[in-house]
Design an enzyme around this catalytic site. Structure first.
Site, PDB file in Angstrom:
ATOM      1  CG  ASP A 199      -2.059  -1.015   1.097  1.00  0.00           C
ATOM      2  OD1 ASP A 199      -2.260  -1.556  -0.013  1.00  0.00           O
ATOM      3  OD2 ASP A 199      -2.739  -1.260   2.113  1.00  0.00           O
ATOM      4  CG  ASP A 225       0.251  -3.304 -10.162  1.00  0.00           C
ATOM      5  OD1 ASP A 225      -0.760  -3.944 -10.529  1.00  0.00           O
ATOM      6  OD2 ASP A 225       1.384  -3.508 -10.635  1.00  0.00           O
TER       7      ASP A 225
END
Length: 305
Positions: A199, A225
């Site tokens: 994260d 992502d």
């Protein structure tokens, strides 16, 4: 009594002739909804549209040079521009003790007491439709933001692209590029170091994208992502230049390069004869080519580099 109004006058500053400020508290339980303005204002939950309706109503009844509404996080310029040698009249609007913002008027002449009383009534009618519209606007902003990165999410991306597509179809000209990027090697890092570190990497990459792209470009998180950069009035070669800056920024970013991360991208042109979904699919195909052709590169309809 529907609202409590306190008039005050402060000494003029700079070139403003005079300045008055009003606080107006409107109570919902005592509000009359039987008038025309209230009915018109209740037809929309779009804050800008509602304020524009109010501005149109006001400008034919009071001679004002400019009008704007200022909340804690938004500014709406509704009429004209604020200039020198004008009088300003500002009204702080409250709905059941809740502060909404200031309605600021620019006038050639100070308001008469009769005009102030008329404004008081119109502000009563505006207050609660405006409160509802501002709440709706806030909920919409939250709904279209990615909670991890703060970027626009996929829903907002599709909304922006649909708007550009409609504009492109109407004008029959323009060249808008849609770039889909992801982080090479992210899955391995995420699996090895955990989702918390993953994260952090995504947040860093999001900030890097925002700081690297041009001021006119918009950045969104597509999912996982994957990120999207929407570039208006941009051809393939210009998009390639933007990617090269992003790739270099990733290489220079210690937080990303220490994990040996890089970025690949695929770009498609938004065309009037293709849907938004087809454009995103094309960008995804180009990204696939970039990933499977060596990574850390950019592919589009005119090749890879």
């Amino acid at each position: 009594m529907l609202s409590k109004v306190v008039f005050g006058k402060v000494k003029a500053h700079n070139a403003i002739r005079s300045q008055s400020q009003v606080s107006q508290l409107t109570c919902s339980k005592e509000l009359s909804r039987s008038n025309t303005l209230t009915e018109v204002l209740q037809t929309t939950l779009d804050a800008h549209q509602l304020l524009s309706v109010y501005a149109e109503f006001i400008k034919v009844r009071i001679d004002i040079e400019a009008l704007q509404f200022v909340s804690d996080d938004q500014l709406f310029n509704l009429i004209g521009e604020f200039g020198d040698n004008h009088h300003q009249h500002a009204v702080m609007l409250y709905a059941d003790q809740s502060y909404l913002g200031q309605m600021v008027y620019s006038l050639k002449q100070p308001l008469s007491m009769q005009q102030k009383m008329r404004l008081e009534q119109w502000h009563r009618e505006l207050t609660f439709p405006l409160r509802n519209a501002l709440k709706f606007s806030q909920l919409h902003r939250l709904a279209v933001r990615d909670h991890l990165t703060g970027l626009g999410n996929r829903a907002l991306l599709e909304e922006v692209l649909e708007h550009l597509h409609i504009k492109l179809t109407r004008q029959k000209e323009g060249c808008h590029a849609v770039m889909l990027l992801d982080l090479d090697g992210f899955k391995a890092v995420n699996d090895q170091h955990g989702h918390h570190q993953g994260d952090d990497i995504l947040r860093i990459f999001a900030e890097l994208l925002k700081s690297t792209v041009r001021d006119s470009d918009q950045v969104f998180r597509f999912g996982g992502d994957e990120f999207v950069v929407v570039m208006e009035d941009t051809n393939h070669h210009q998009a390639q230049d933007v990617y090269q800056r992003i790739r270099q920024a990733v290489a220079n970013c210690q937080e990303l390069s220490c994990y040996q991360l890089s970025t690949s991208a695929g770009t498609a042109q938004l065309e009037c004869f293709n849907t938004v979904a087809q454009t995103l699919e094309e960008a995804d195909k180009h990204l696939y080519r970039a990933k499977h052709g060596g990574k850390n590169r950019h592919c589009g309809s005119q090749g890879c580099a």
